[in-house]
Design a protein around this motif. Structure first.
Motif, short mmCIF file in Angstrom:
data_model
loop_
_atom_site.label_atom_id
_atom_site.label_comp_id
_atom_site.label_asym_id
_atom_site.label_seq_id
_atom_site.Cartn_x
_atom_site.Cartn_y
_atom_site.Cartn_z
N MET A 162 0.84 -1.19 0.00
CA MET A 162 0.00 0.00 0.00
C MET A 162 0.88 1.25 0.00
O MET A 162 2.04 1.21 0.41
N THR A 163 0.33 2.35 -0.48
CA THR A 163 1.09 3.58 -0.49
C THR A 163 1.22 4.12 0.93
O THR A 163 0.48 3.73 1.83
N LEU A 164 2.16 5.04 1.10
CA LEU A 164 2.36 5.64 2.41
C LEU A 164 1.12 6.39 2.87
O LEU A 164 0.72 6.31 4.04
N ASP A 165 0.48 7.11 1.96
CA ASP A 165 -0.73 7.84 2.33
C ASP A 165 -1.85 6.90 2.75
O ASP A 165 -2.60 7.18 3.70
N GLU A 166 -1.99 5.77 2.06
CA GLU A 166 -3.00 4.79 2.44
C GLU A 166 -2.73 4.24 3.83
O GLU A 166 -3.64 4.10 4.65
N MET A 167 -1.46 3.92 4.10
CA MET A 167 -1.14 3.36 5.40
C MET A 167 -1.41 4.38 6.51
O MET A 167 -1.93 4.02 7.58
N LYS A 168 -1.07 5.62 6.28
CA LYS A 168 -1.33 6.65 7.29
C LYS A 168 -2.83 6.76 7.58
O LYS A 168 -3.24 6.96 8.73
N ARG A 169 -3.63 6.63 6.54
CA ARG A 169 -5.08 6.71 6.75
C ARG A 169 -5.54 5.56 7.64
O ARG A 169 -6.32 5.76 8.58
N HIS A 170 -5.06 4.36 7.38
CA HIS A 170 -5.45 3.22 8.19
C HIS A 170 -4.94 3.34 9.62
O HIS A 170 -5.61 2.90 10.57
N LEU A 171 -3.77 3.93 9.81
CA LEU A 171 -3.22 4.12 11.16
C LEU A 171 -4.03 5.13 11.96
O LEU A 171 -3.88 5.21 13.18
N GLY A 172 -4.89 5.87 11.29
CA GLY A 172 -5.81 6.76 11.99
C GLY A 172 -7.02 6.04 12.56
O GLY A 172 -7.88 6.67 13.18
N GLY A 173 -7.07 4.73 12.39
CA GLY A 173 -8.13 3.92 12.97
C GLY A 173 -7.69 3.32 14.29
O GLY A 173 -7.14 4.01 15.15
N VAL A 174 -7.92 2.03 14.46
CA VAL A 174 -7.58 1.33 15.69
C VAL A 174 -6.37 0.42 15.44
O VAL A 174 -6.40 -0.39 14.52
N THR A 175 -5.34 0.57 16.25
CA THR A 175 -4.21 -0.35 16.23
C THR A 175 -4.44 -1.37 17.33
O THR A 175 -4.32 -1.06 18.51
N ALA A 176 -4.83 -2.58 16.94
CA ALA A 176 -5.12 -3.63 17.91
C ALA A 176 -3.83 -4.34 18.30
O ALA A 176 -3.09 -4.80 17.44
N ILE A 177 -3.57 -4.40 19.60
CA ILE A 177 -2.37 -5.07 20.11
C ILE A 177 -2.82 -6.31 20.87
O ILE A 177 -3.18 -6.24 22.05
N PRO A 178 -2.83 -7.47 20.21
CA PRO A 178 -3.29 -8.68 20.90
C PRO A 178 -2.25 -9.19 21.88
O PRO A 178 -1.04 -9.13 21.62
N ILE A 179 -2.71 -9.68 23.01
CA ILE A 179 -1.80 -10.37 23.92
C ILE A 179 -1.29 -11.63 23.21
O ILE A 179 -1.94 -12.14 22.29
#
Length: 310
Positions: free
Chosen positions: A1-18
């Motif tokens: 994915m492009t850098l701009d696309e990734m930045k958009r997705h990072l504006g959502g939820v970053t799930a950190i599973p145990i």
């Protein structure tokens, strides 16, 4: 994915599973893949945002040896595939960090972004920033993109300098407090991300001050709540967002109590108590053992309002 696309997705939820450990204190890769599959299948983020899955929590990433972490990332990447964003936490131990980044970038499904974890011990923030600048230049040539995790407010000036100089470092995860969000957002160039990194609580206040998105350590318990919270924030529905923060507030309070000592183990306990068939909590880790009985009862009470959001 492009850098701009990734930045958009990072504006959502970053799930950190145990990570579910077995009785031999090994990561149960089959159970971990099951947990990641739940996160991917339960994506309810509006606007076509992809699920961000991060093996990066400070309460688990330090438990892993380099080779074990690479195996975990390989297993995670197989489940995430092209349908999500894959984030890997890197402990910045000089040569070990180089080896970890090189090995993971060589995987068939490499991480989309690395999160440089807090540096332990005594260090000069300016020197650390110079190391990360060189680190980013080296691994950026092979496709590496990086975030930095700020856990000490005194490091802000050095982090700002690093981010504004490096094309490979794309943003910062705030792990200090709400007071750092606005000045960090104001100091960085507009193309850099500021992500709230202290769970759901205070994420709405952080959003109002310039942070985009938040990391969720409770998403395995209630992915629907984490997603609904982010959807409300992006829609400007802040009263709704605050109500959702309140629903998860009791579990968050347990996680962040006493220097975050139950940050990991309270979530694992909630998974064990939940009876959910699509996630597993594992048997614990010596550095994050089972919670005491009285805390387990607290977790059970905190879990009840979250069941509807699983």
């Amino acid at each position: 994915m492009t850098l701009d696309e990734m930045k958009r997705h990072l504006g959502g939820v970053t799930a950190i599973p145990i990570l579910p450990f077995n009785e031999r204190v090994e990561v149960d890769l089959e159970a971990h893949a099951k947990n990641v599959r739940y996160l991917m299948n339960s994506n309810r983020l509006d606007g076509g945002l992809k699920r961000v899955v991060a093996v990066a929590g400070t309460s688990l990433i330090h438990h892993l040896e380099e080779k074990e972490q690479t195996r975990v990332m390989e297993a995670t990447g197989r489940v995430v595939g092209d349908e999500g964003v894959l984030m890997s936490g890197i402990v910045p131990r000089w040569g070990a960090a180089d080896r970890a980044a090189s090995a993971q970038l060589a995987l068939e499904r490499p991480p989309d972004v690395f999160l440089m974890m807090p540096l332990a011990g005594v260090y000069d923030p300016a020197g650390y920033a110079e190391f990360l600048l060189r680190f980013g230049e080296k691994h950026g040539q092979n496709g590496g993109r990086f975030l930095i995790y700020m856990r000490n407010a005194r490091d802000m000036d050095s982090i700002v300098s690093l981010l504004n100089r490096s094309e490979h470092f794309i943003g910062v995860k705030i792990g200090t407090g709400i007071a750092e969000v606005e000045p960090m957002s104001a100091a960085l160039s507009p193309d850099k991300l500021v992500i709230w990194g202290i769970g759901e609580r205070n994420s709405t206040a952080a959003w109002k001050l310039g942070a985009k998105g938040h990391t969720s350590g409770t998403a395995l318990v209630a992915a629907g709540l984490a997603d609904a919270l982010n959807n409300a924030q992006r829609a400007g529905e802040f009263e709704k967002a605050l109500r959702l923060e309140g629903v998860v507030g009791a579990l968050e309070e347990i996680r962040f109590r006493d220097g975050r000592m139950y940050n990991y183990s309270a979530v694992a306990e909630a998974l064990r108590l939940s009876g959910f068939a699509d996630v597993e909590g594992g048997s614990g880790h010596p550095l994050n053992p089972r919670v005491p009985p009285d805390v387990s009862r607290e977790v059970e009470r905190a879990l009840e309002p979250l069941r509807a959001y699983h």
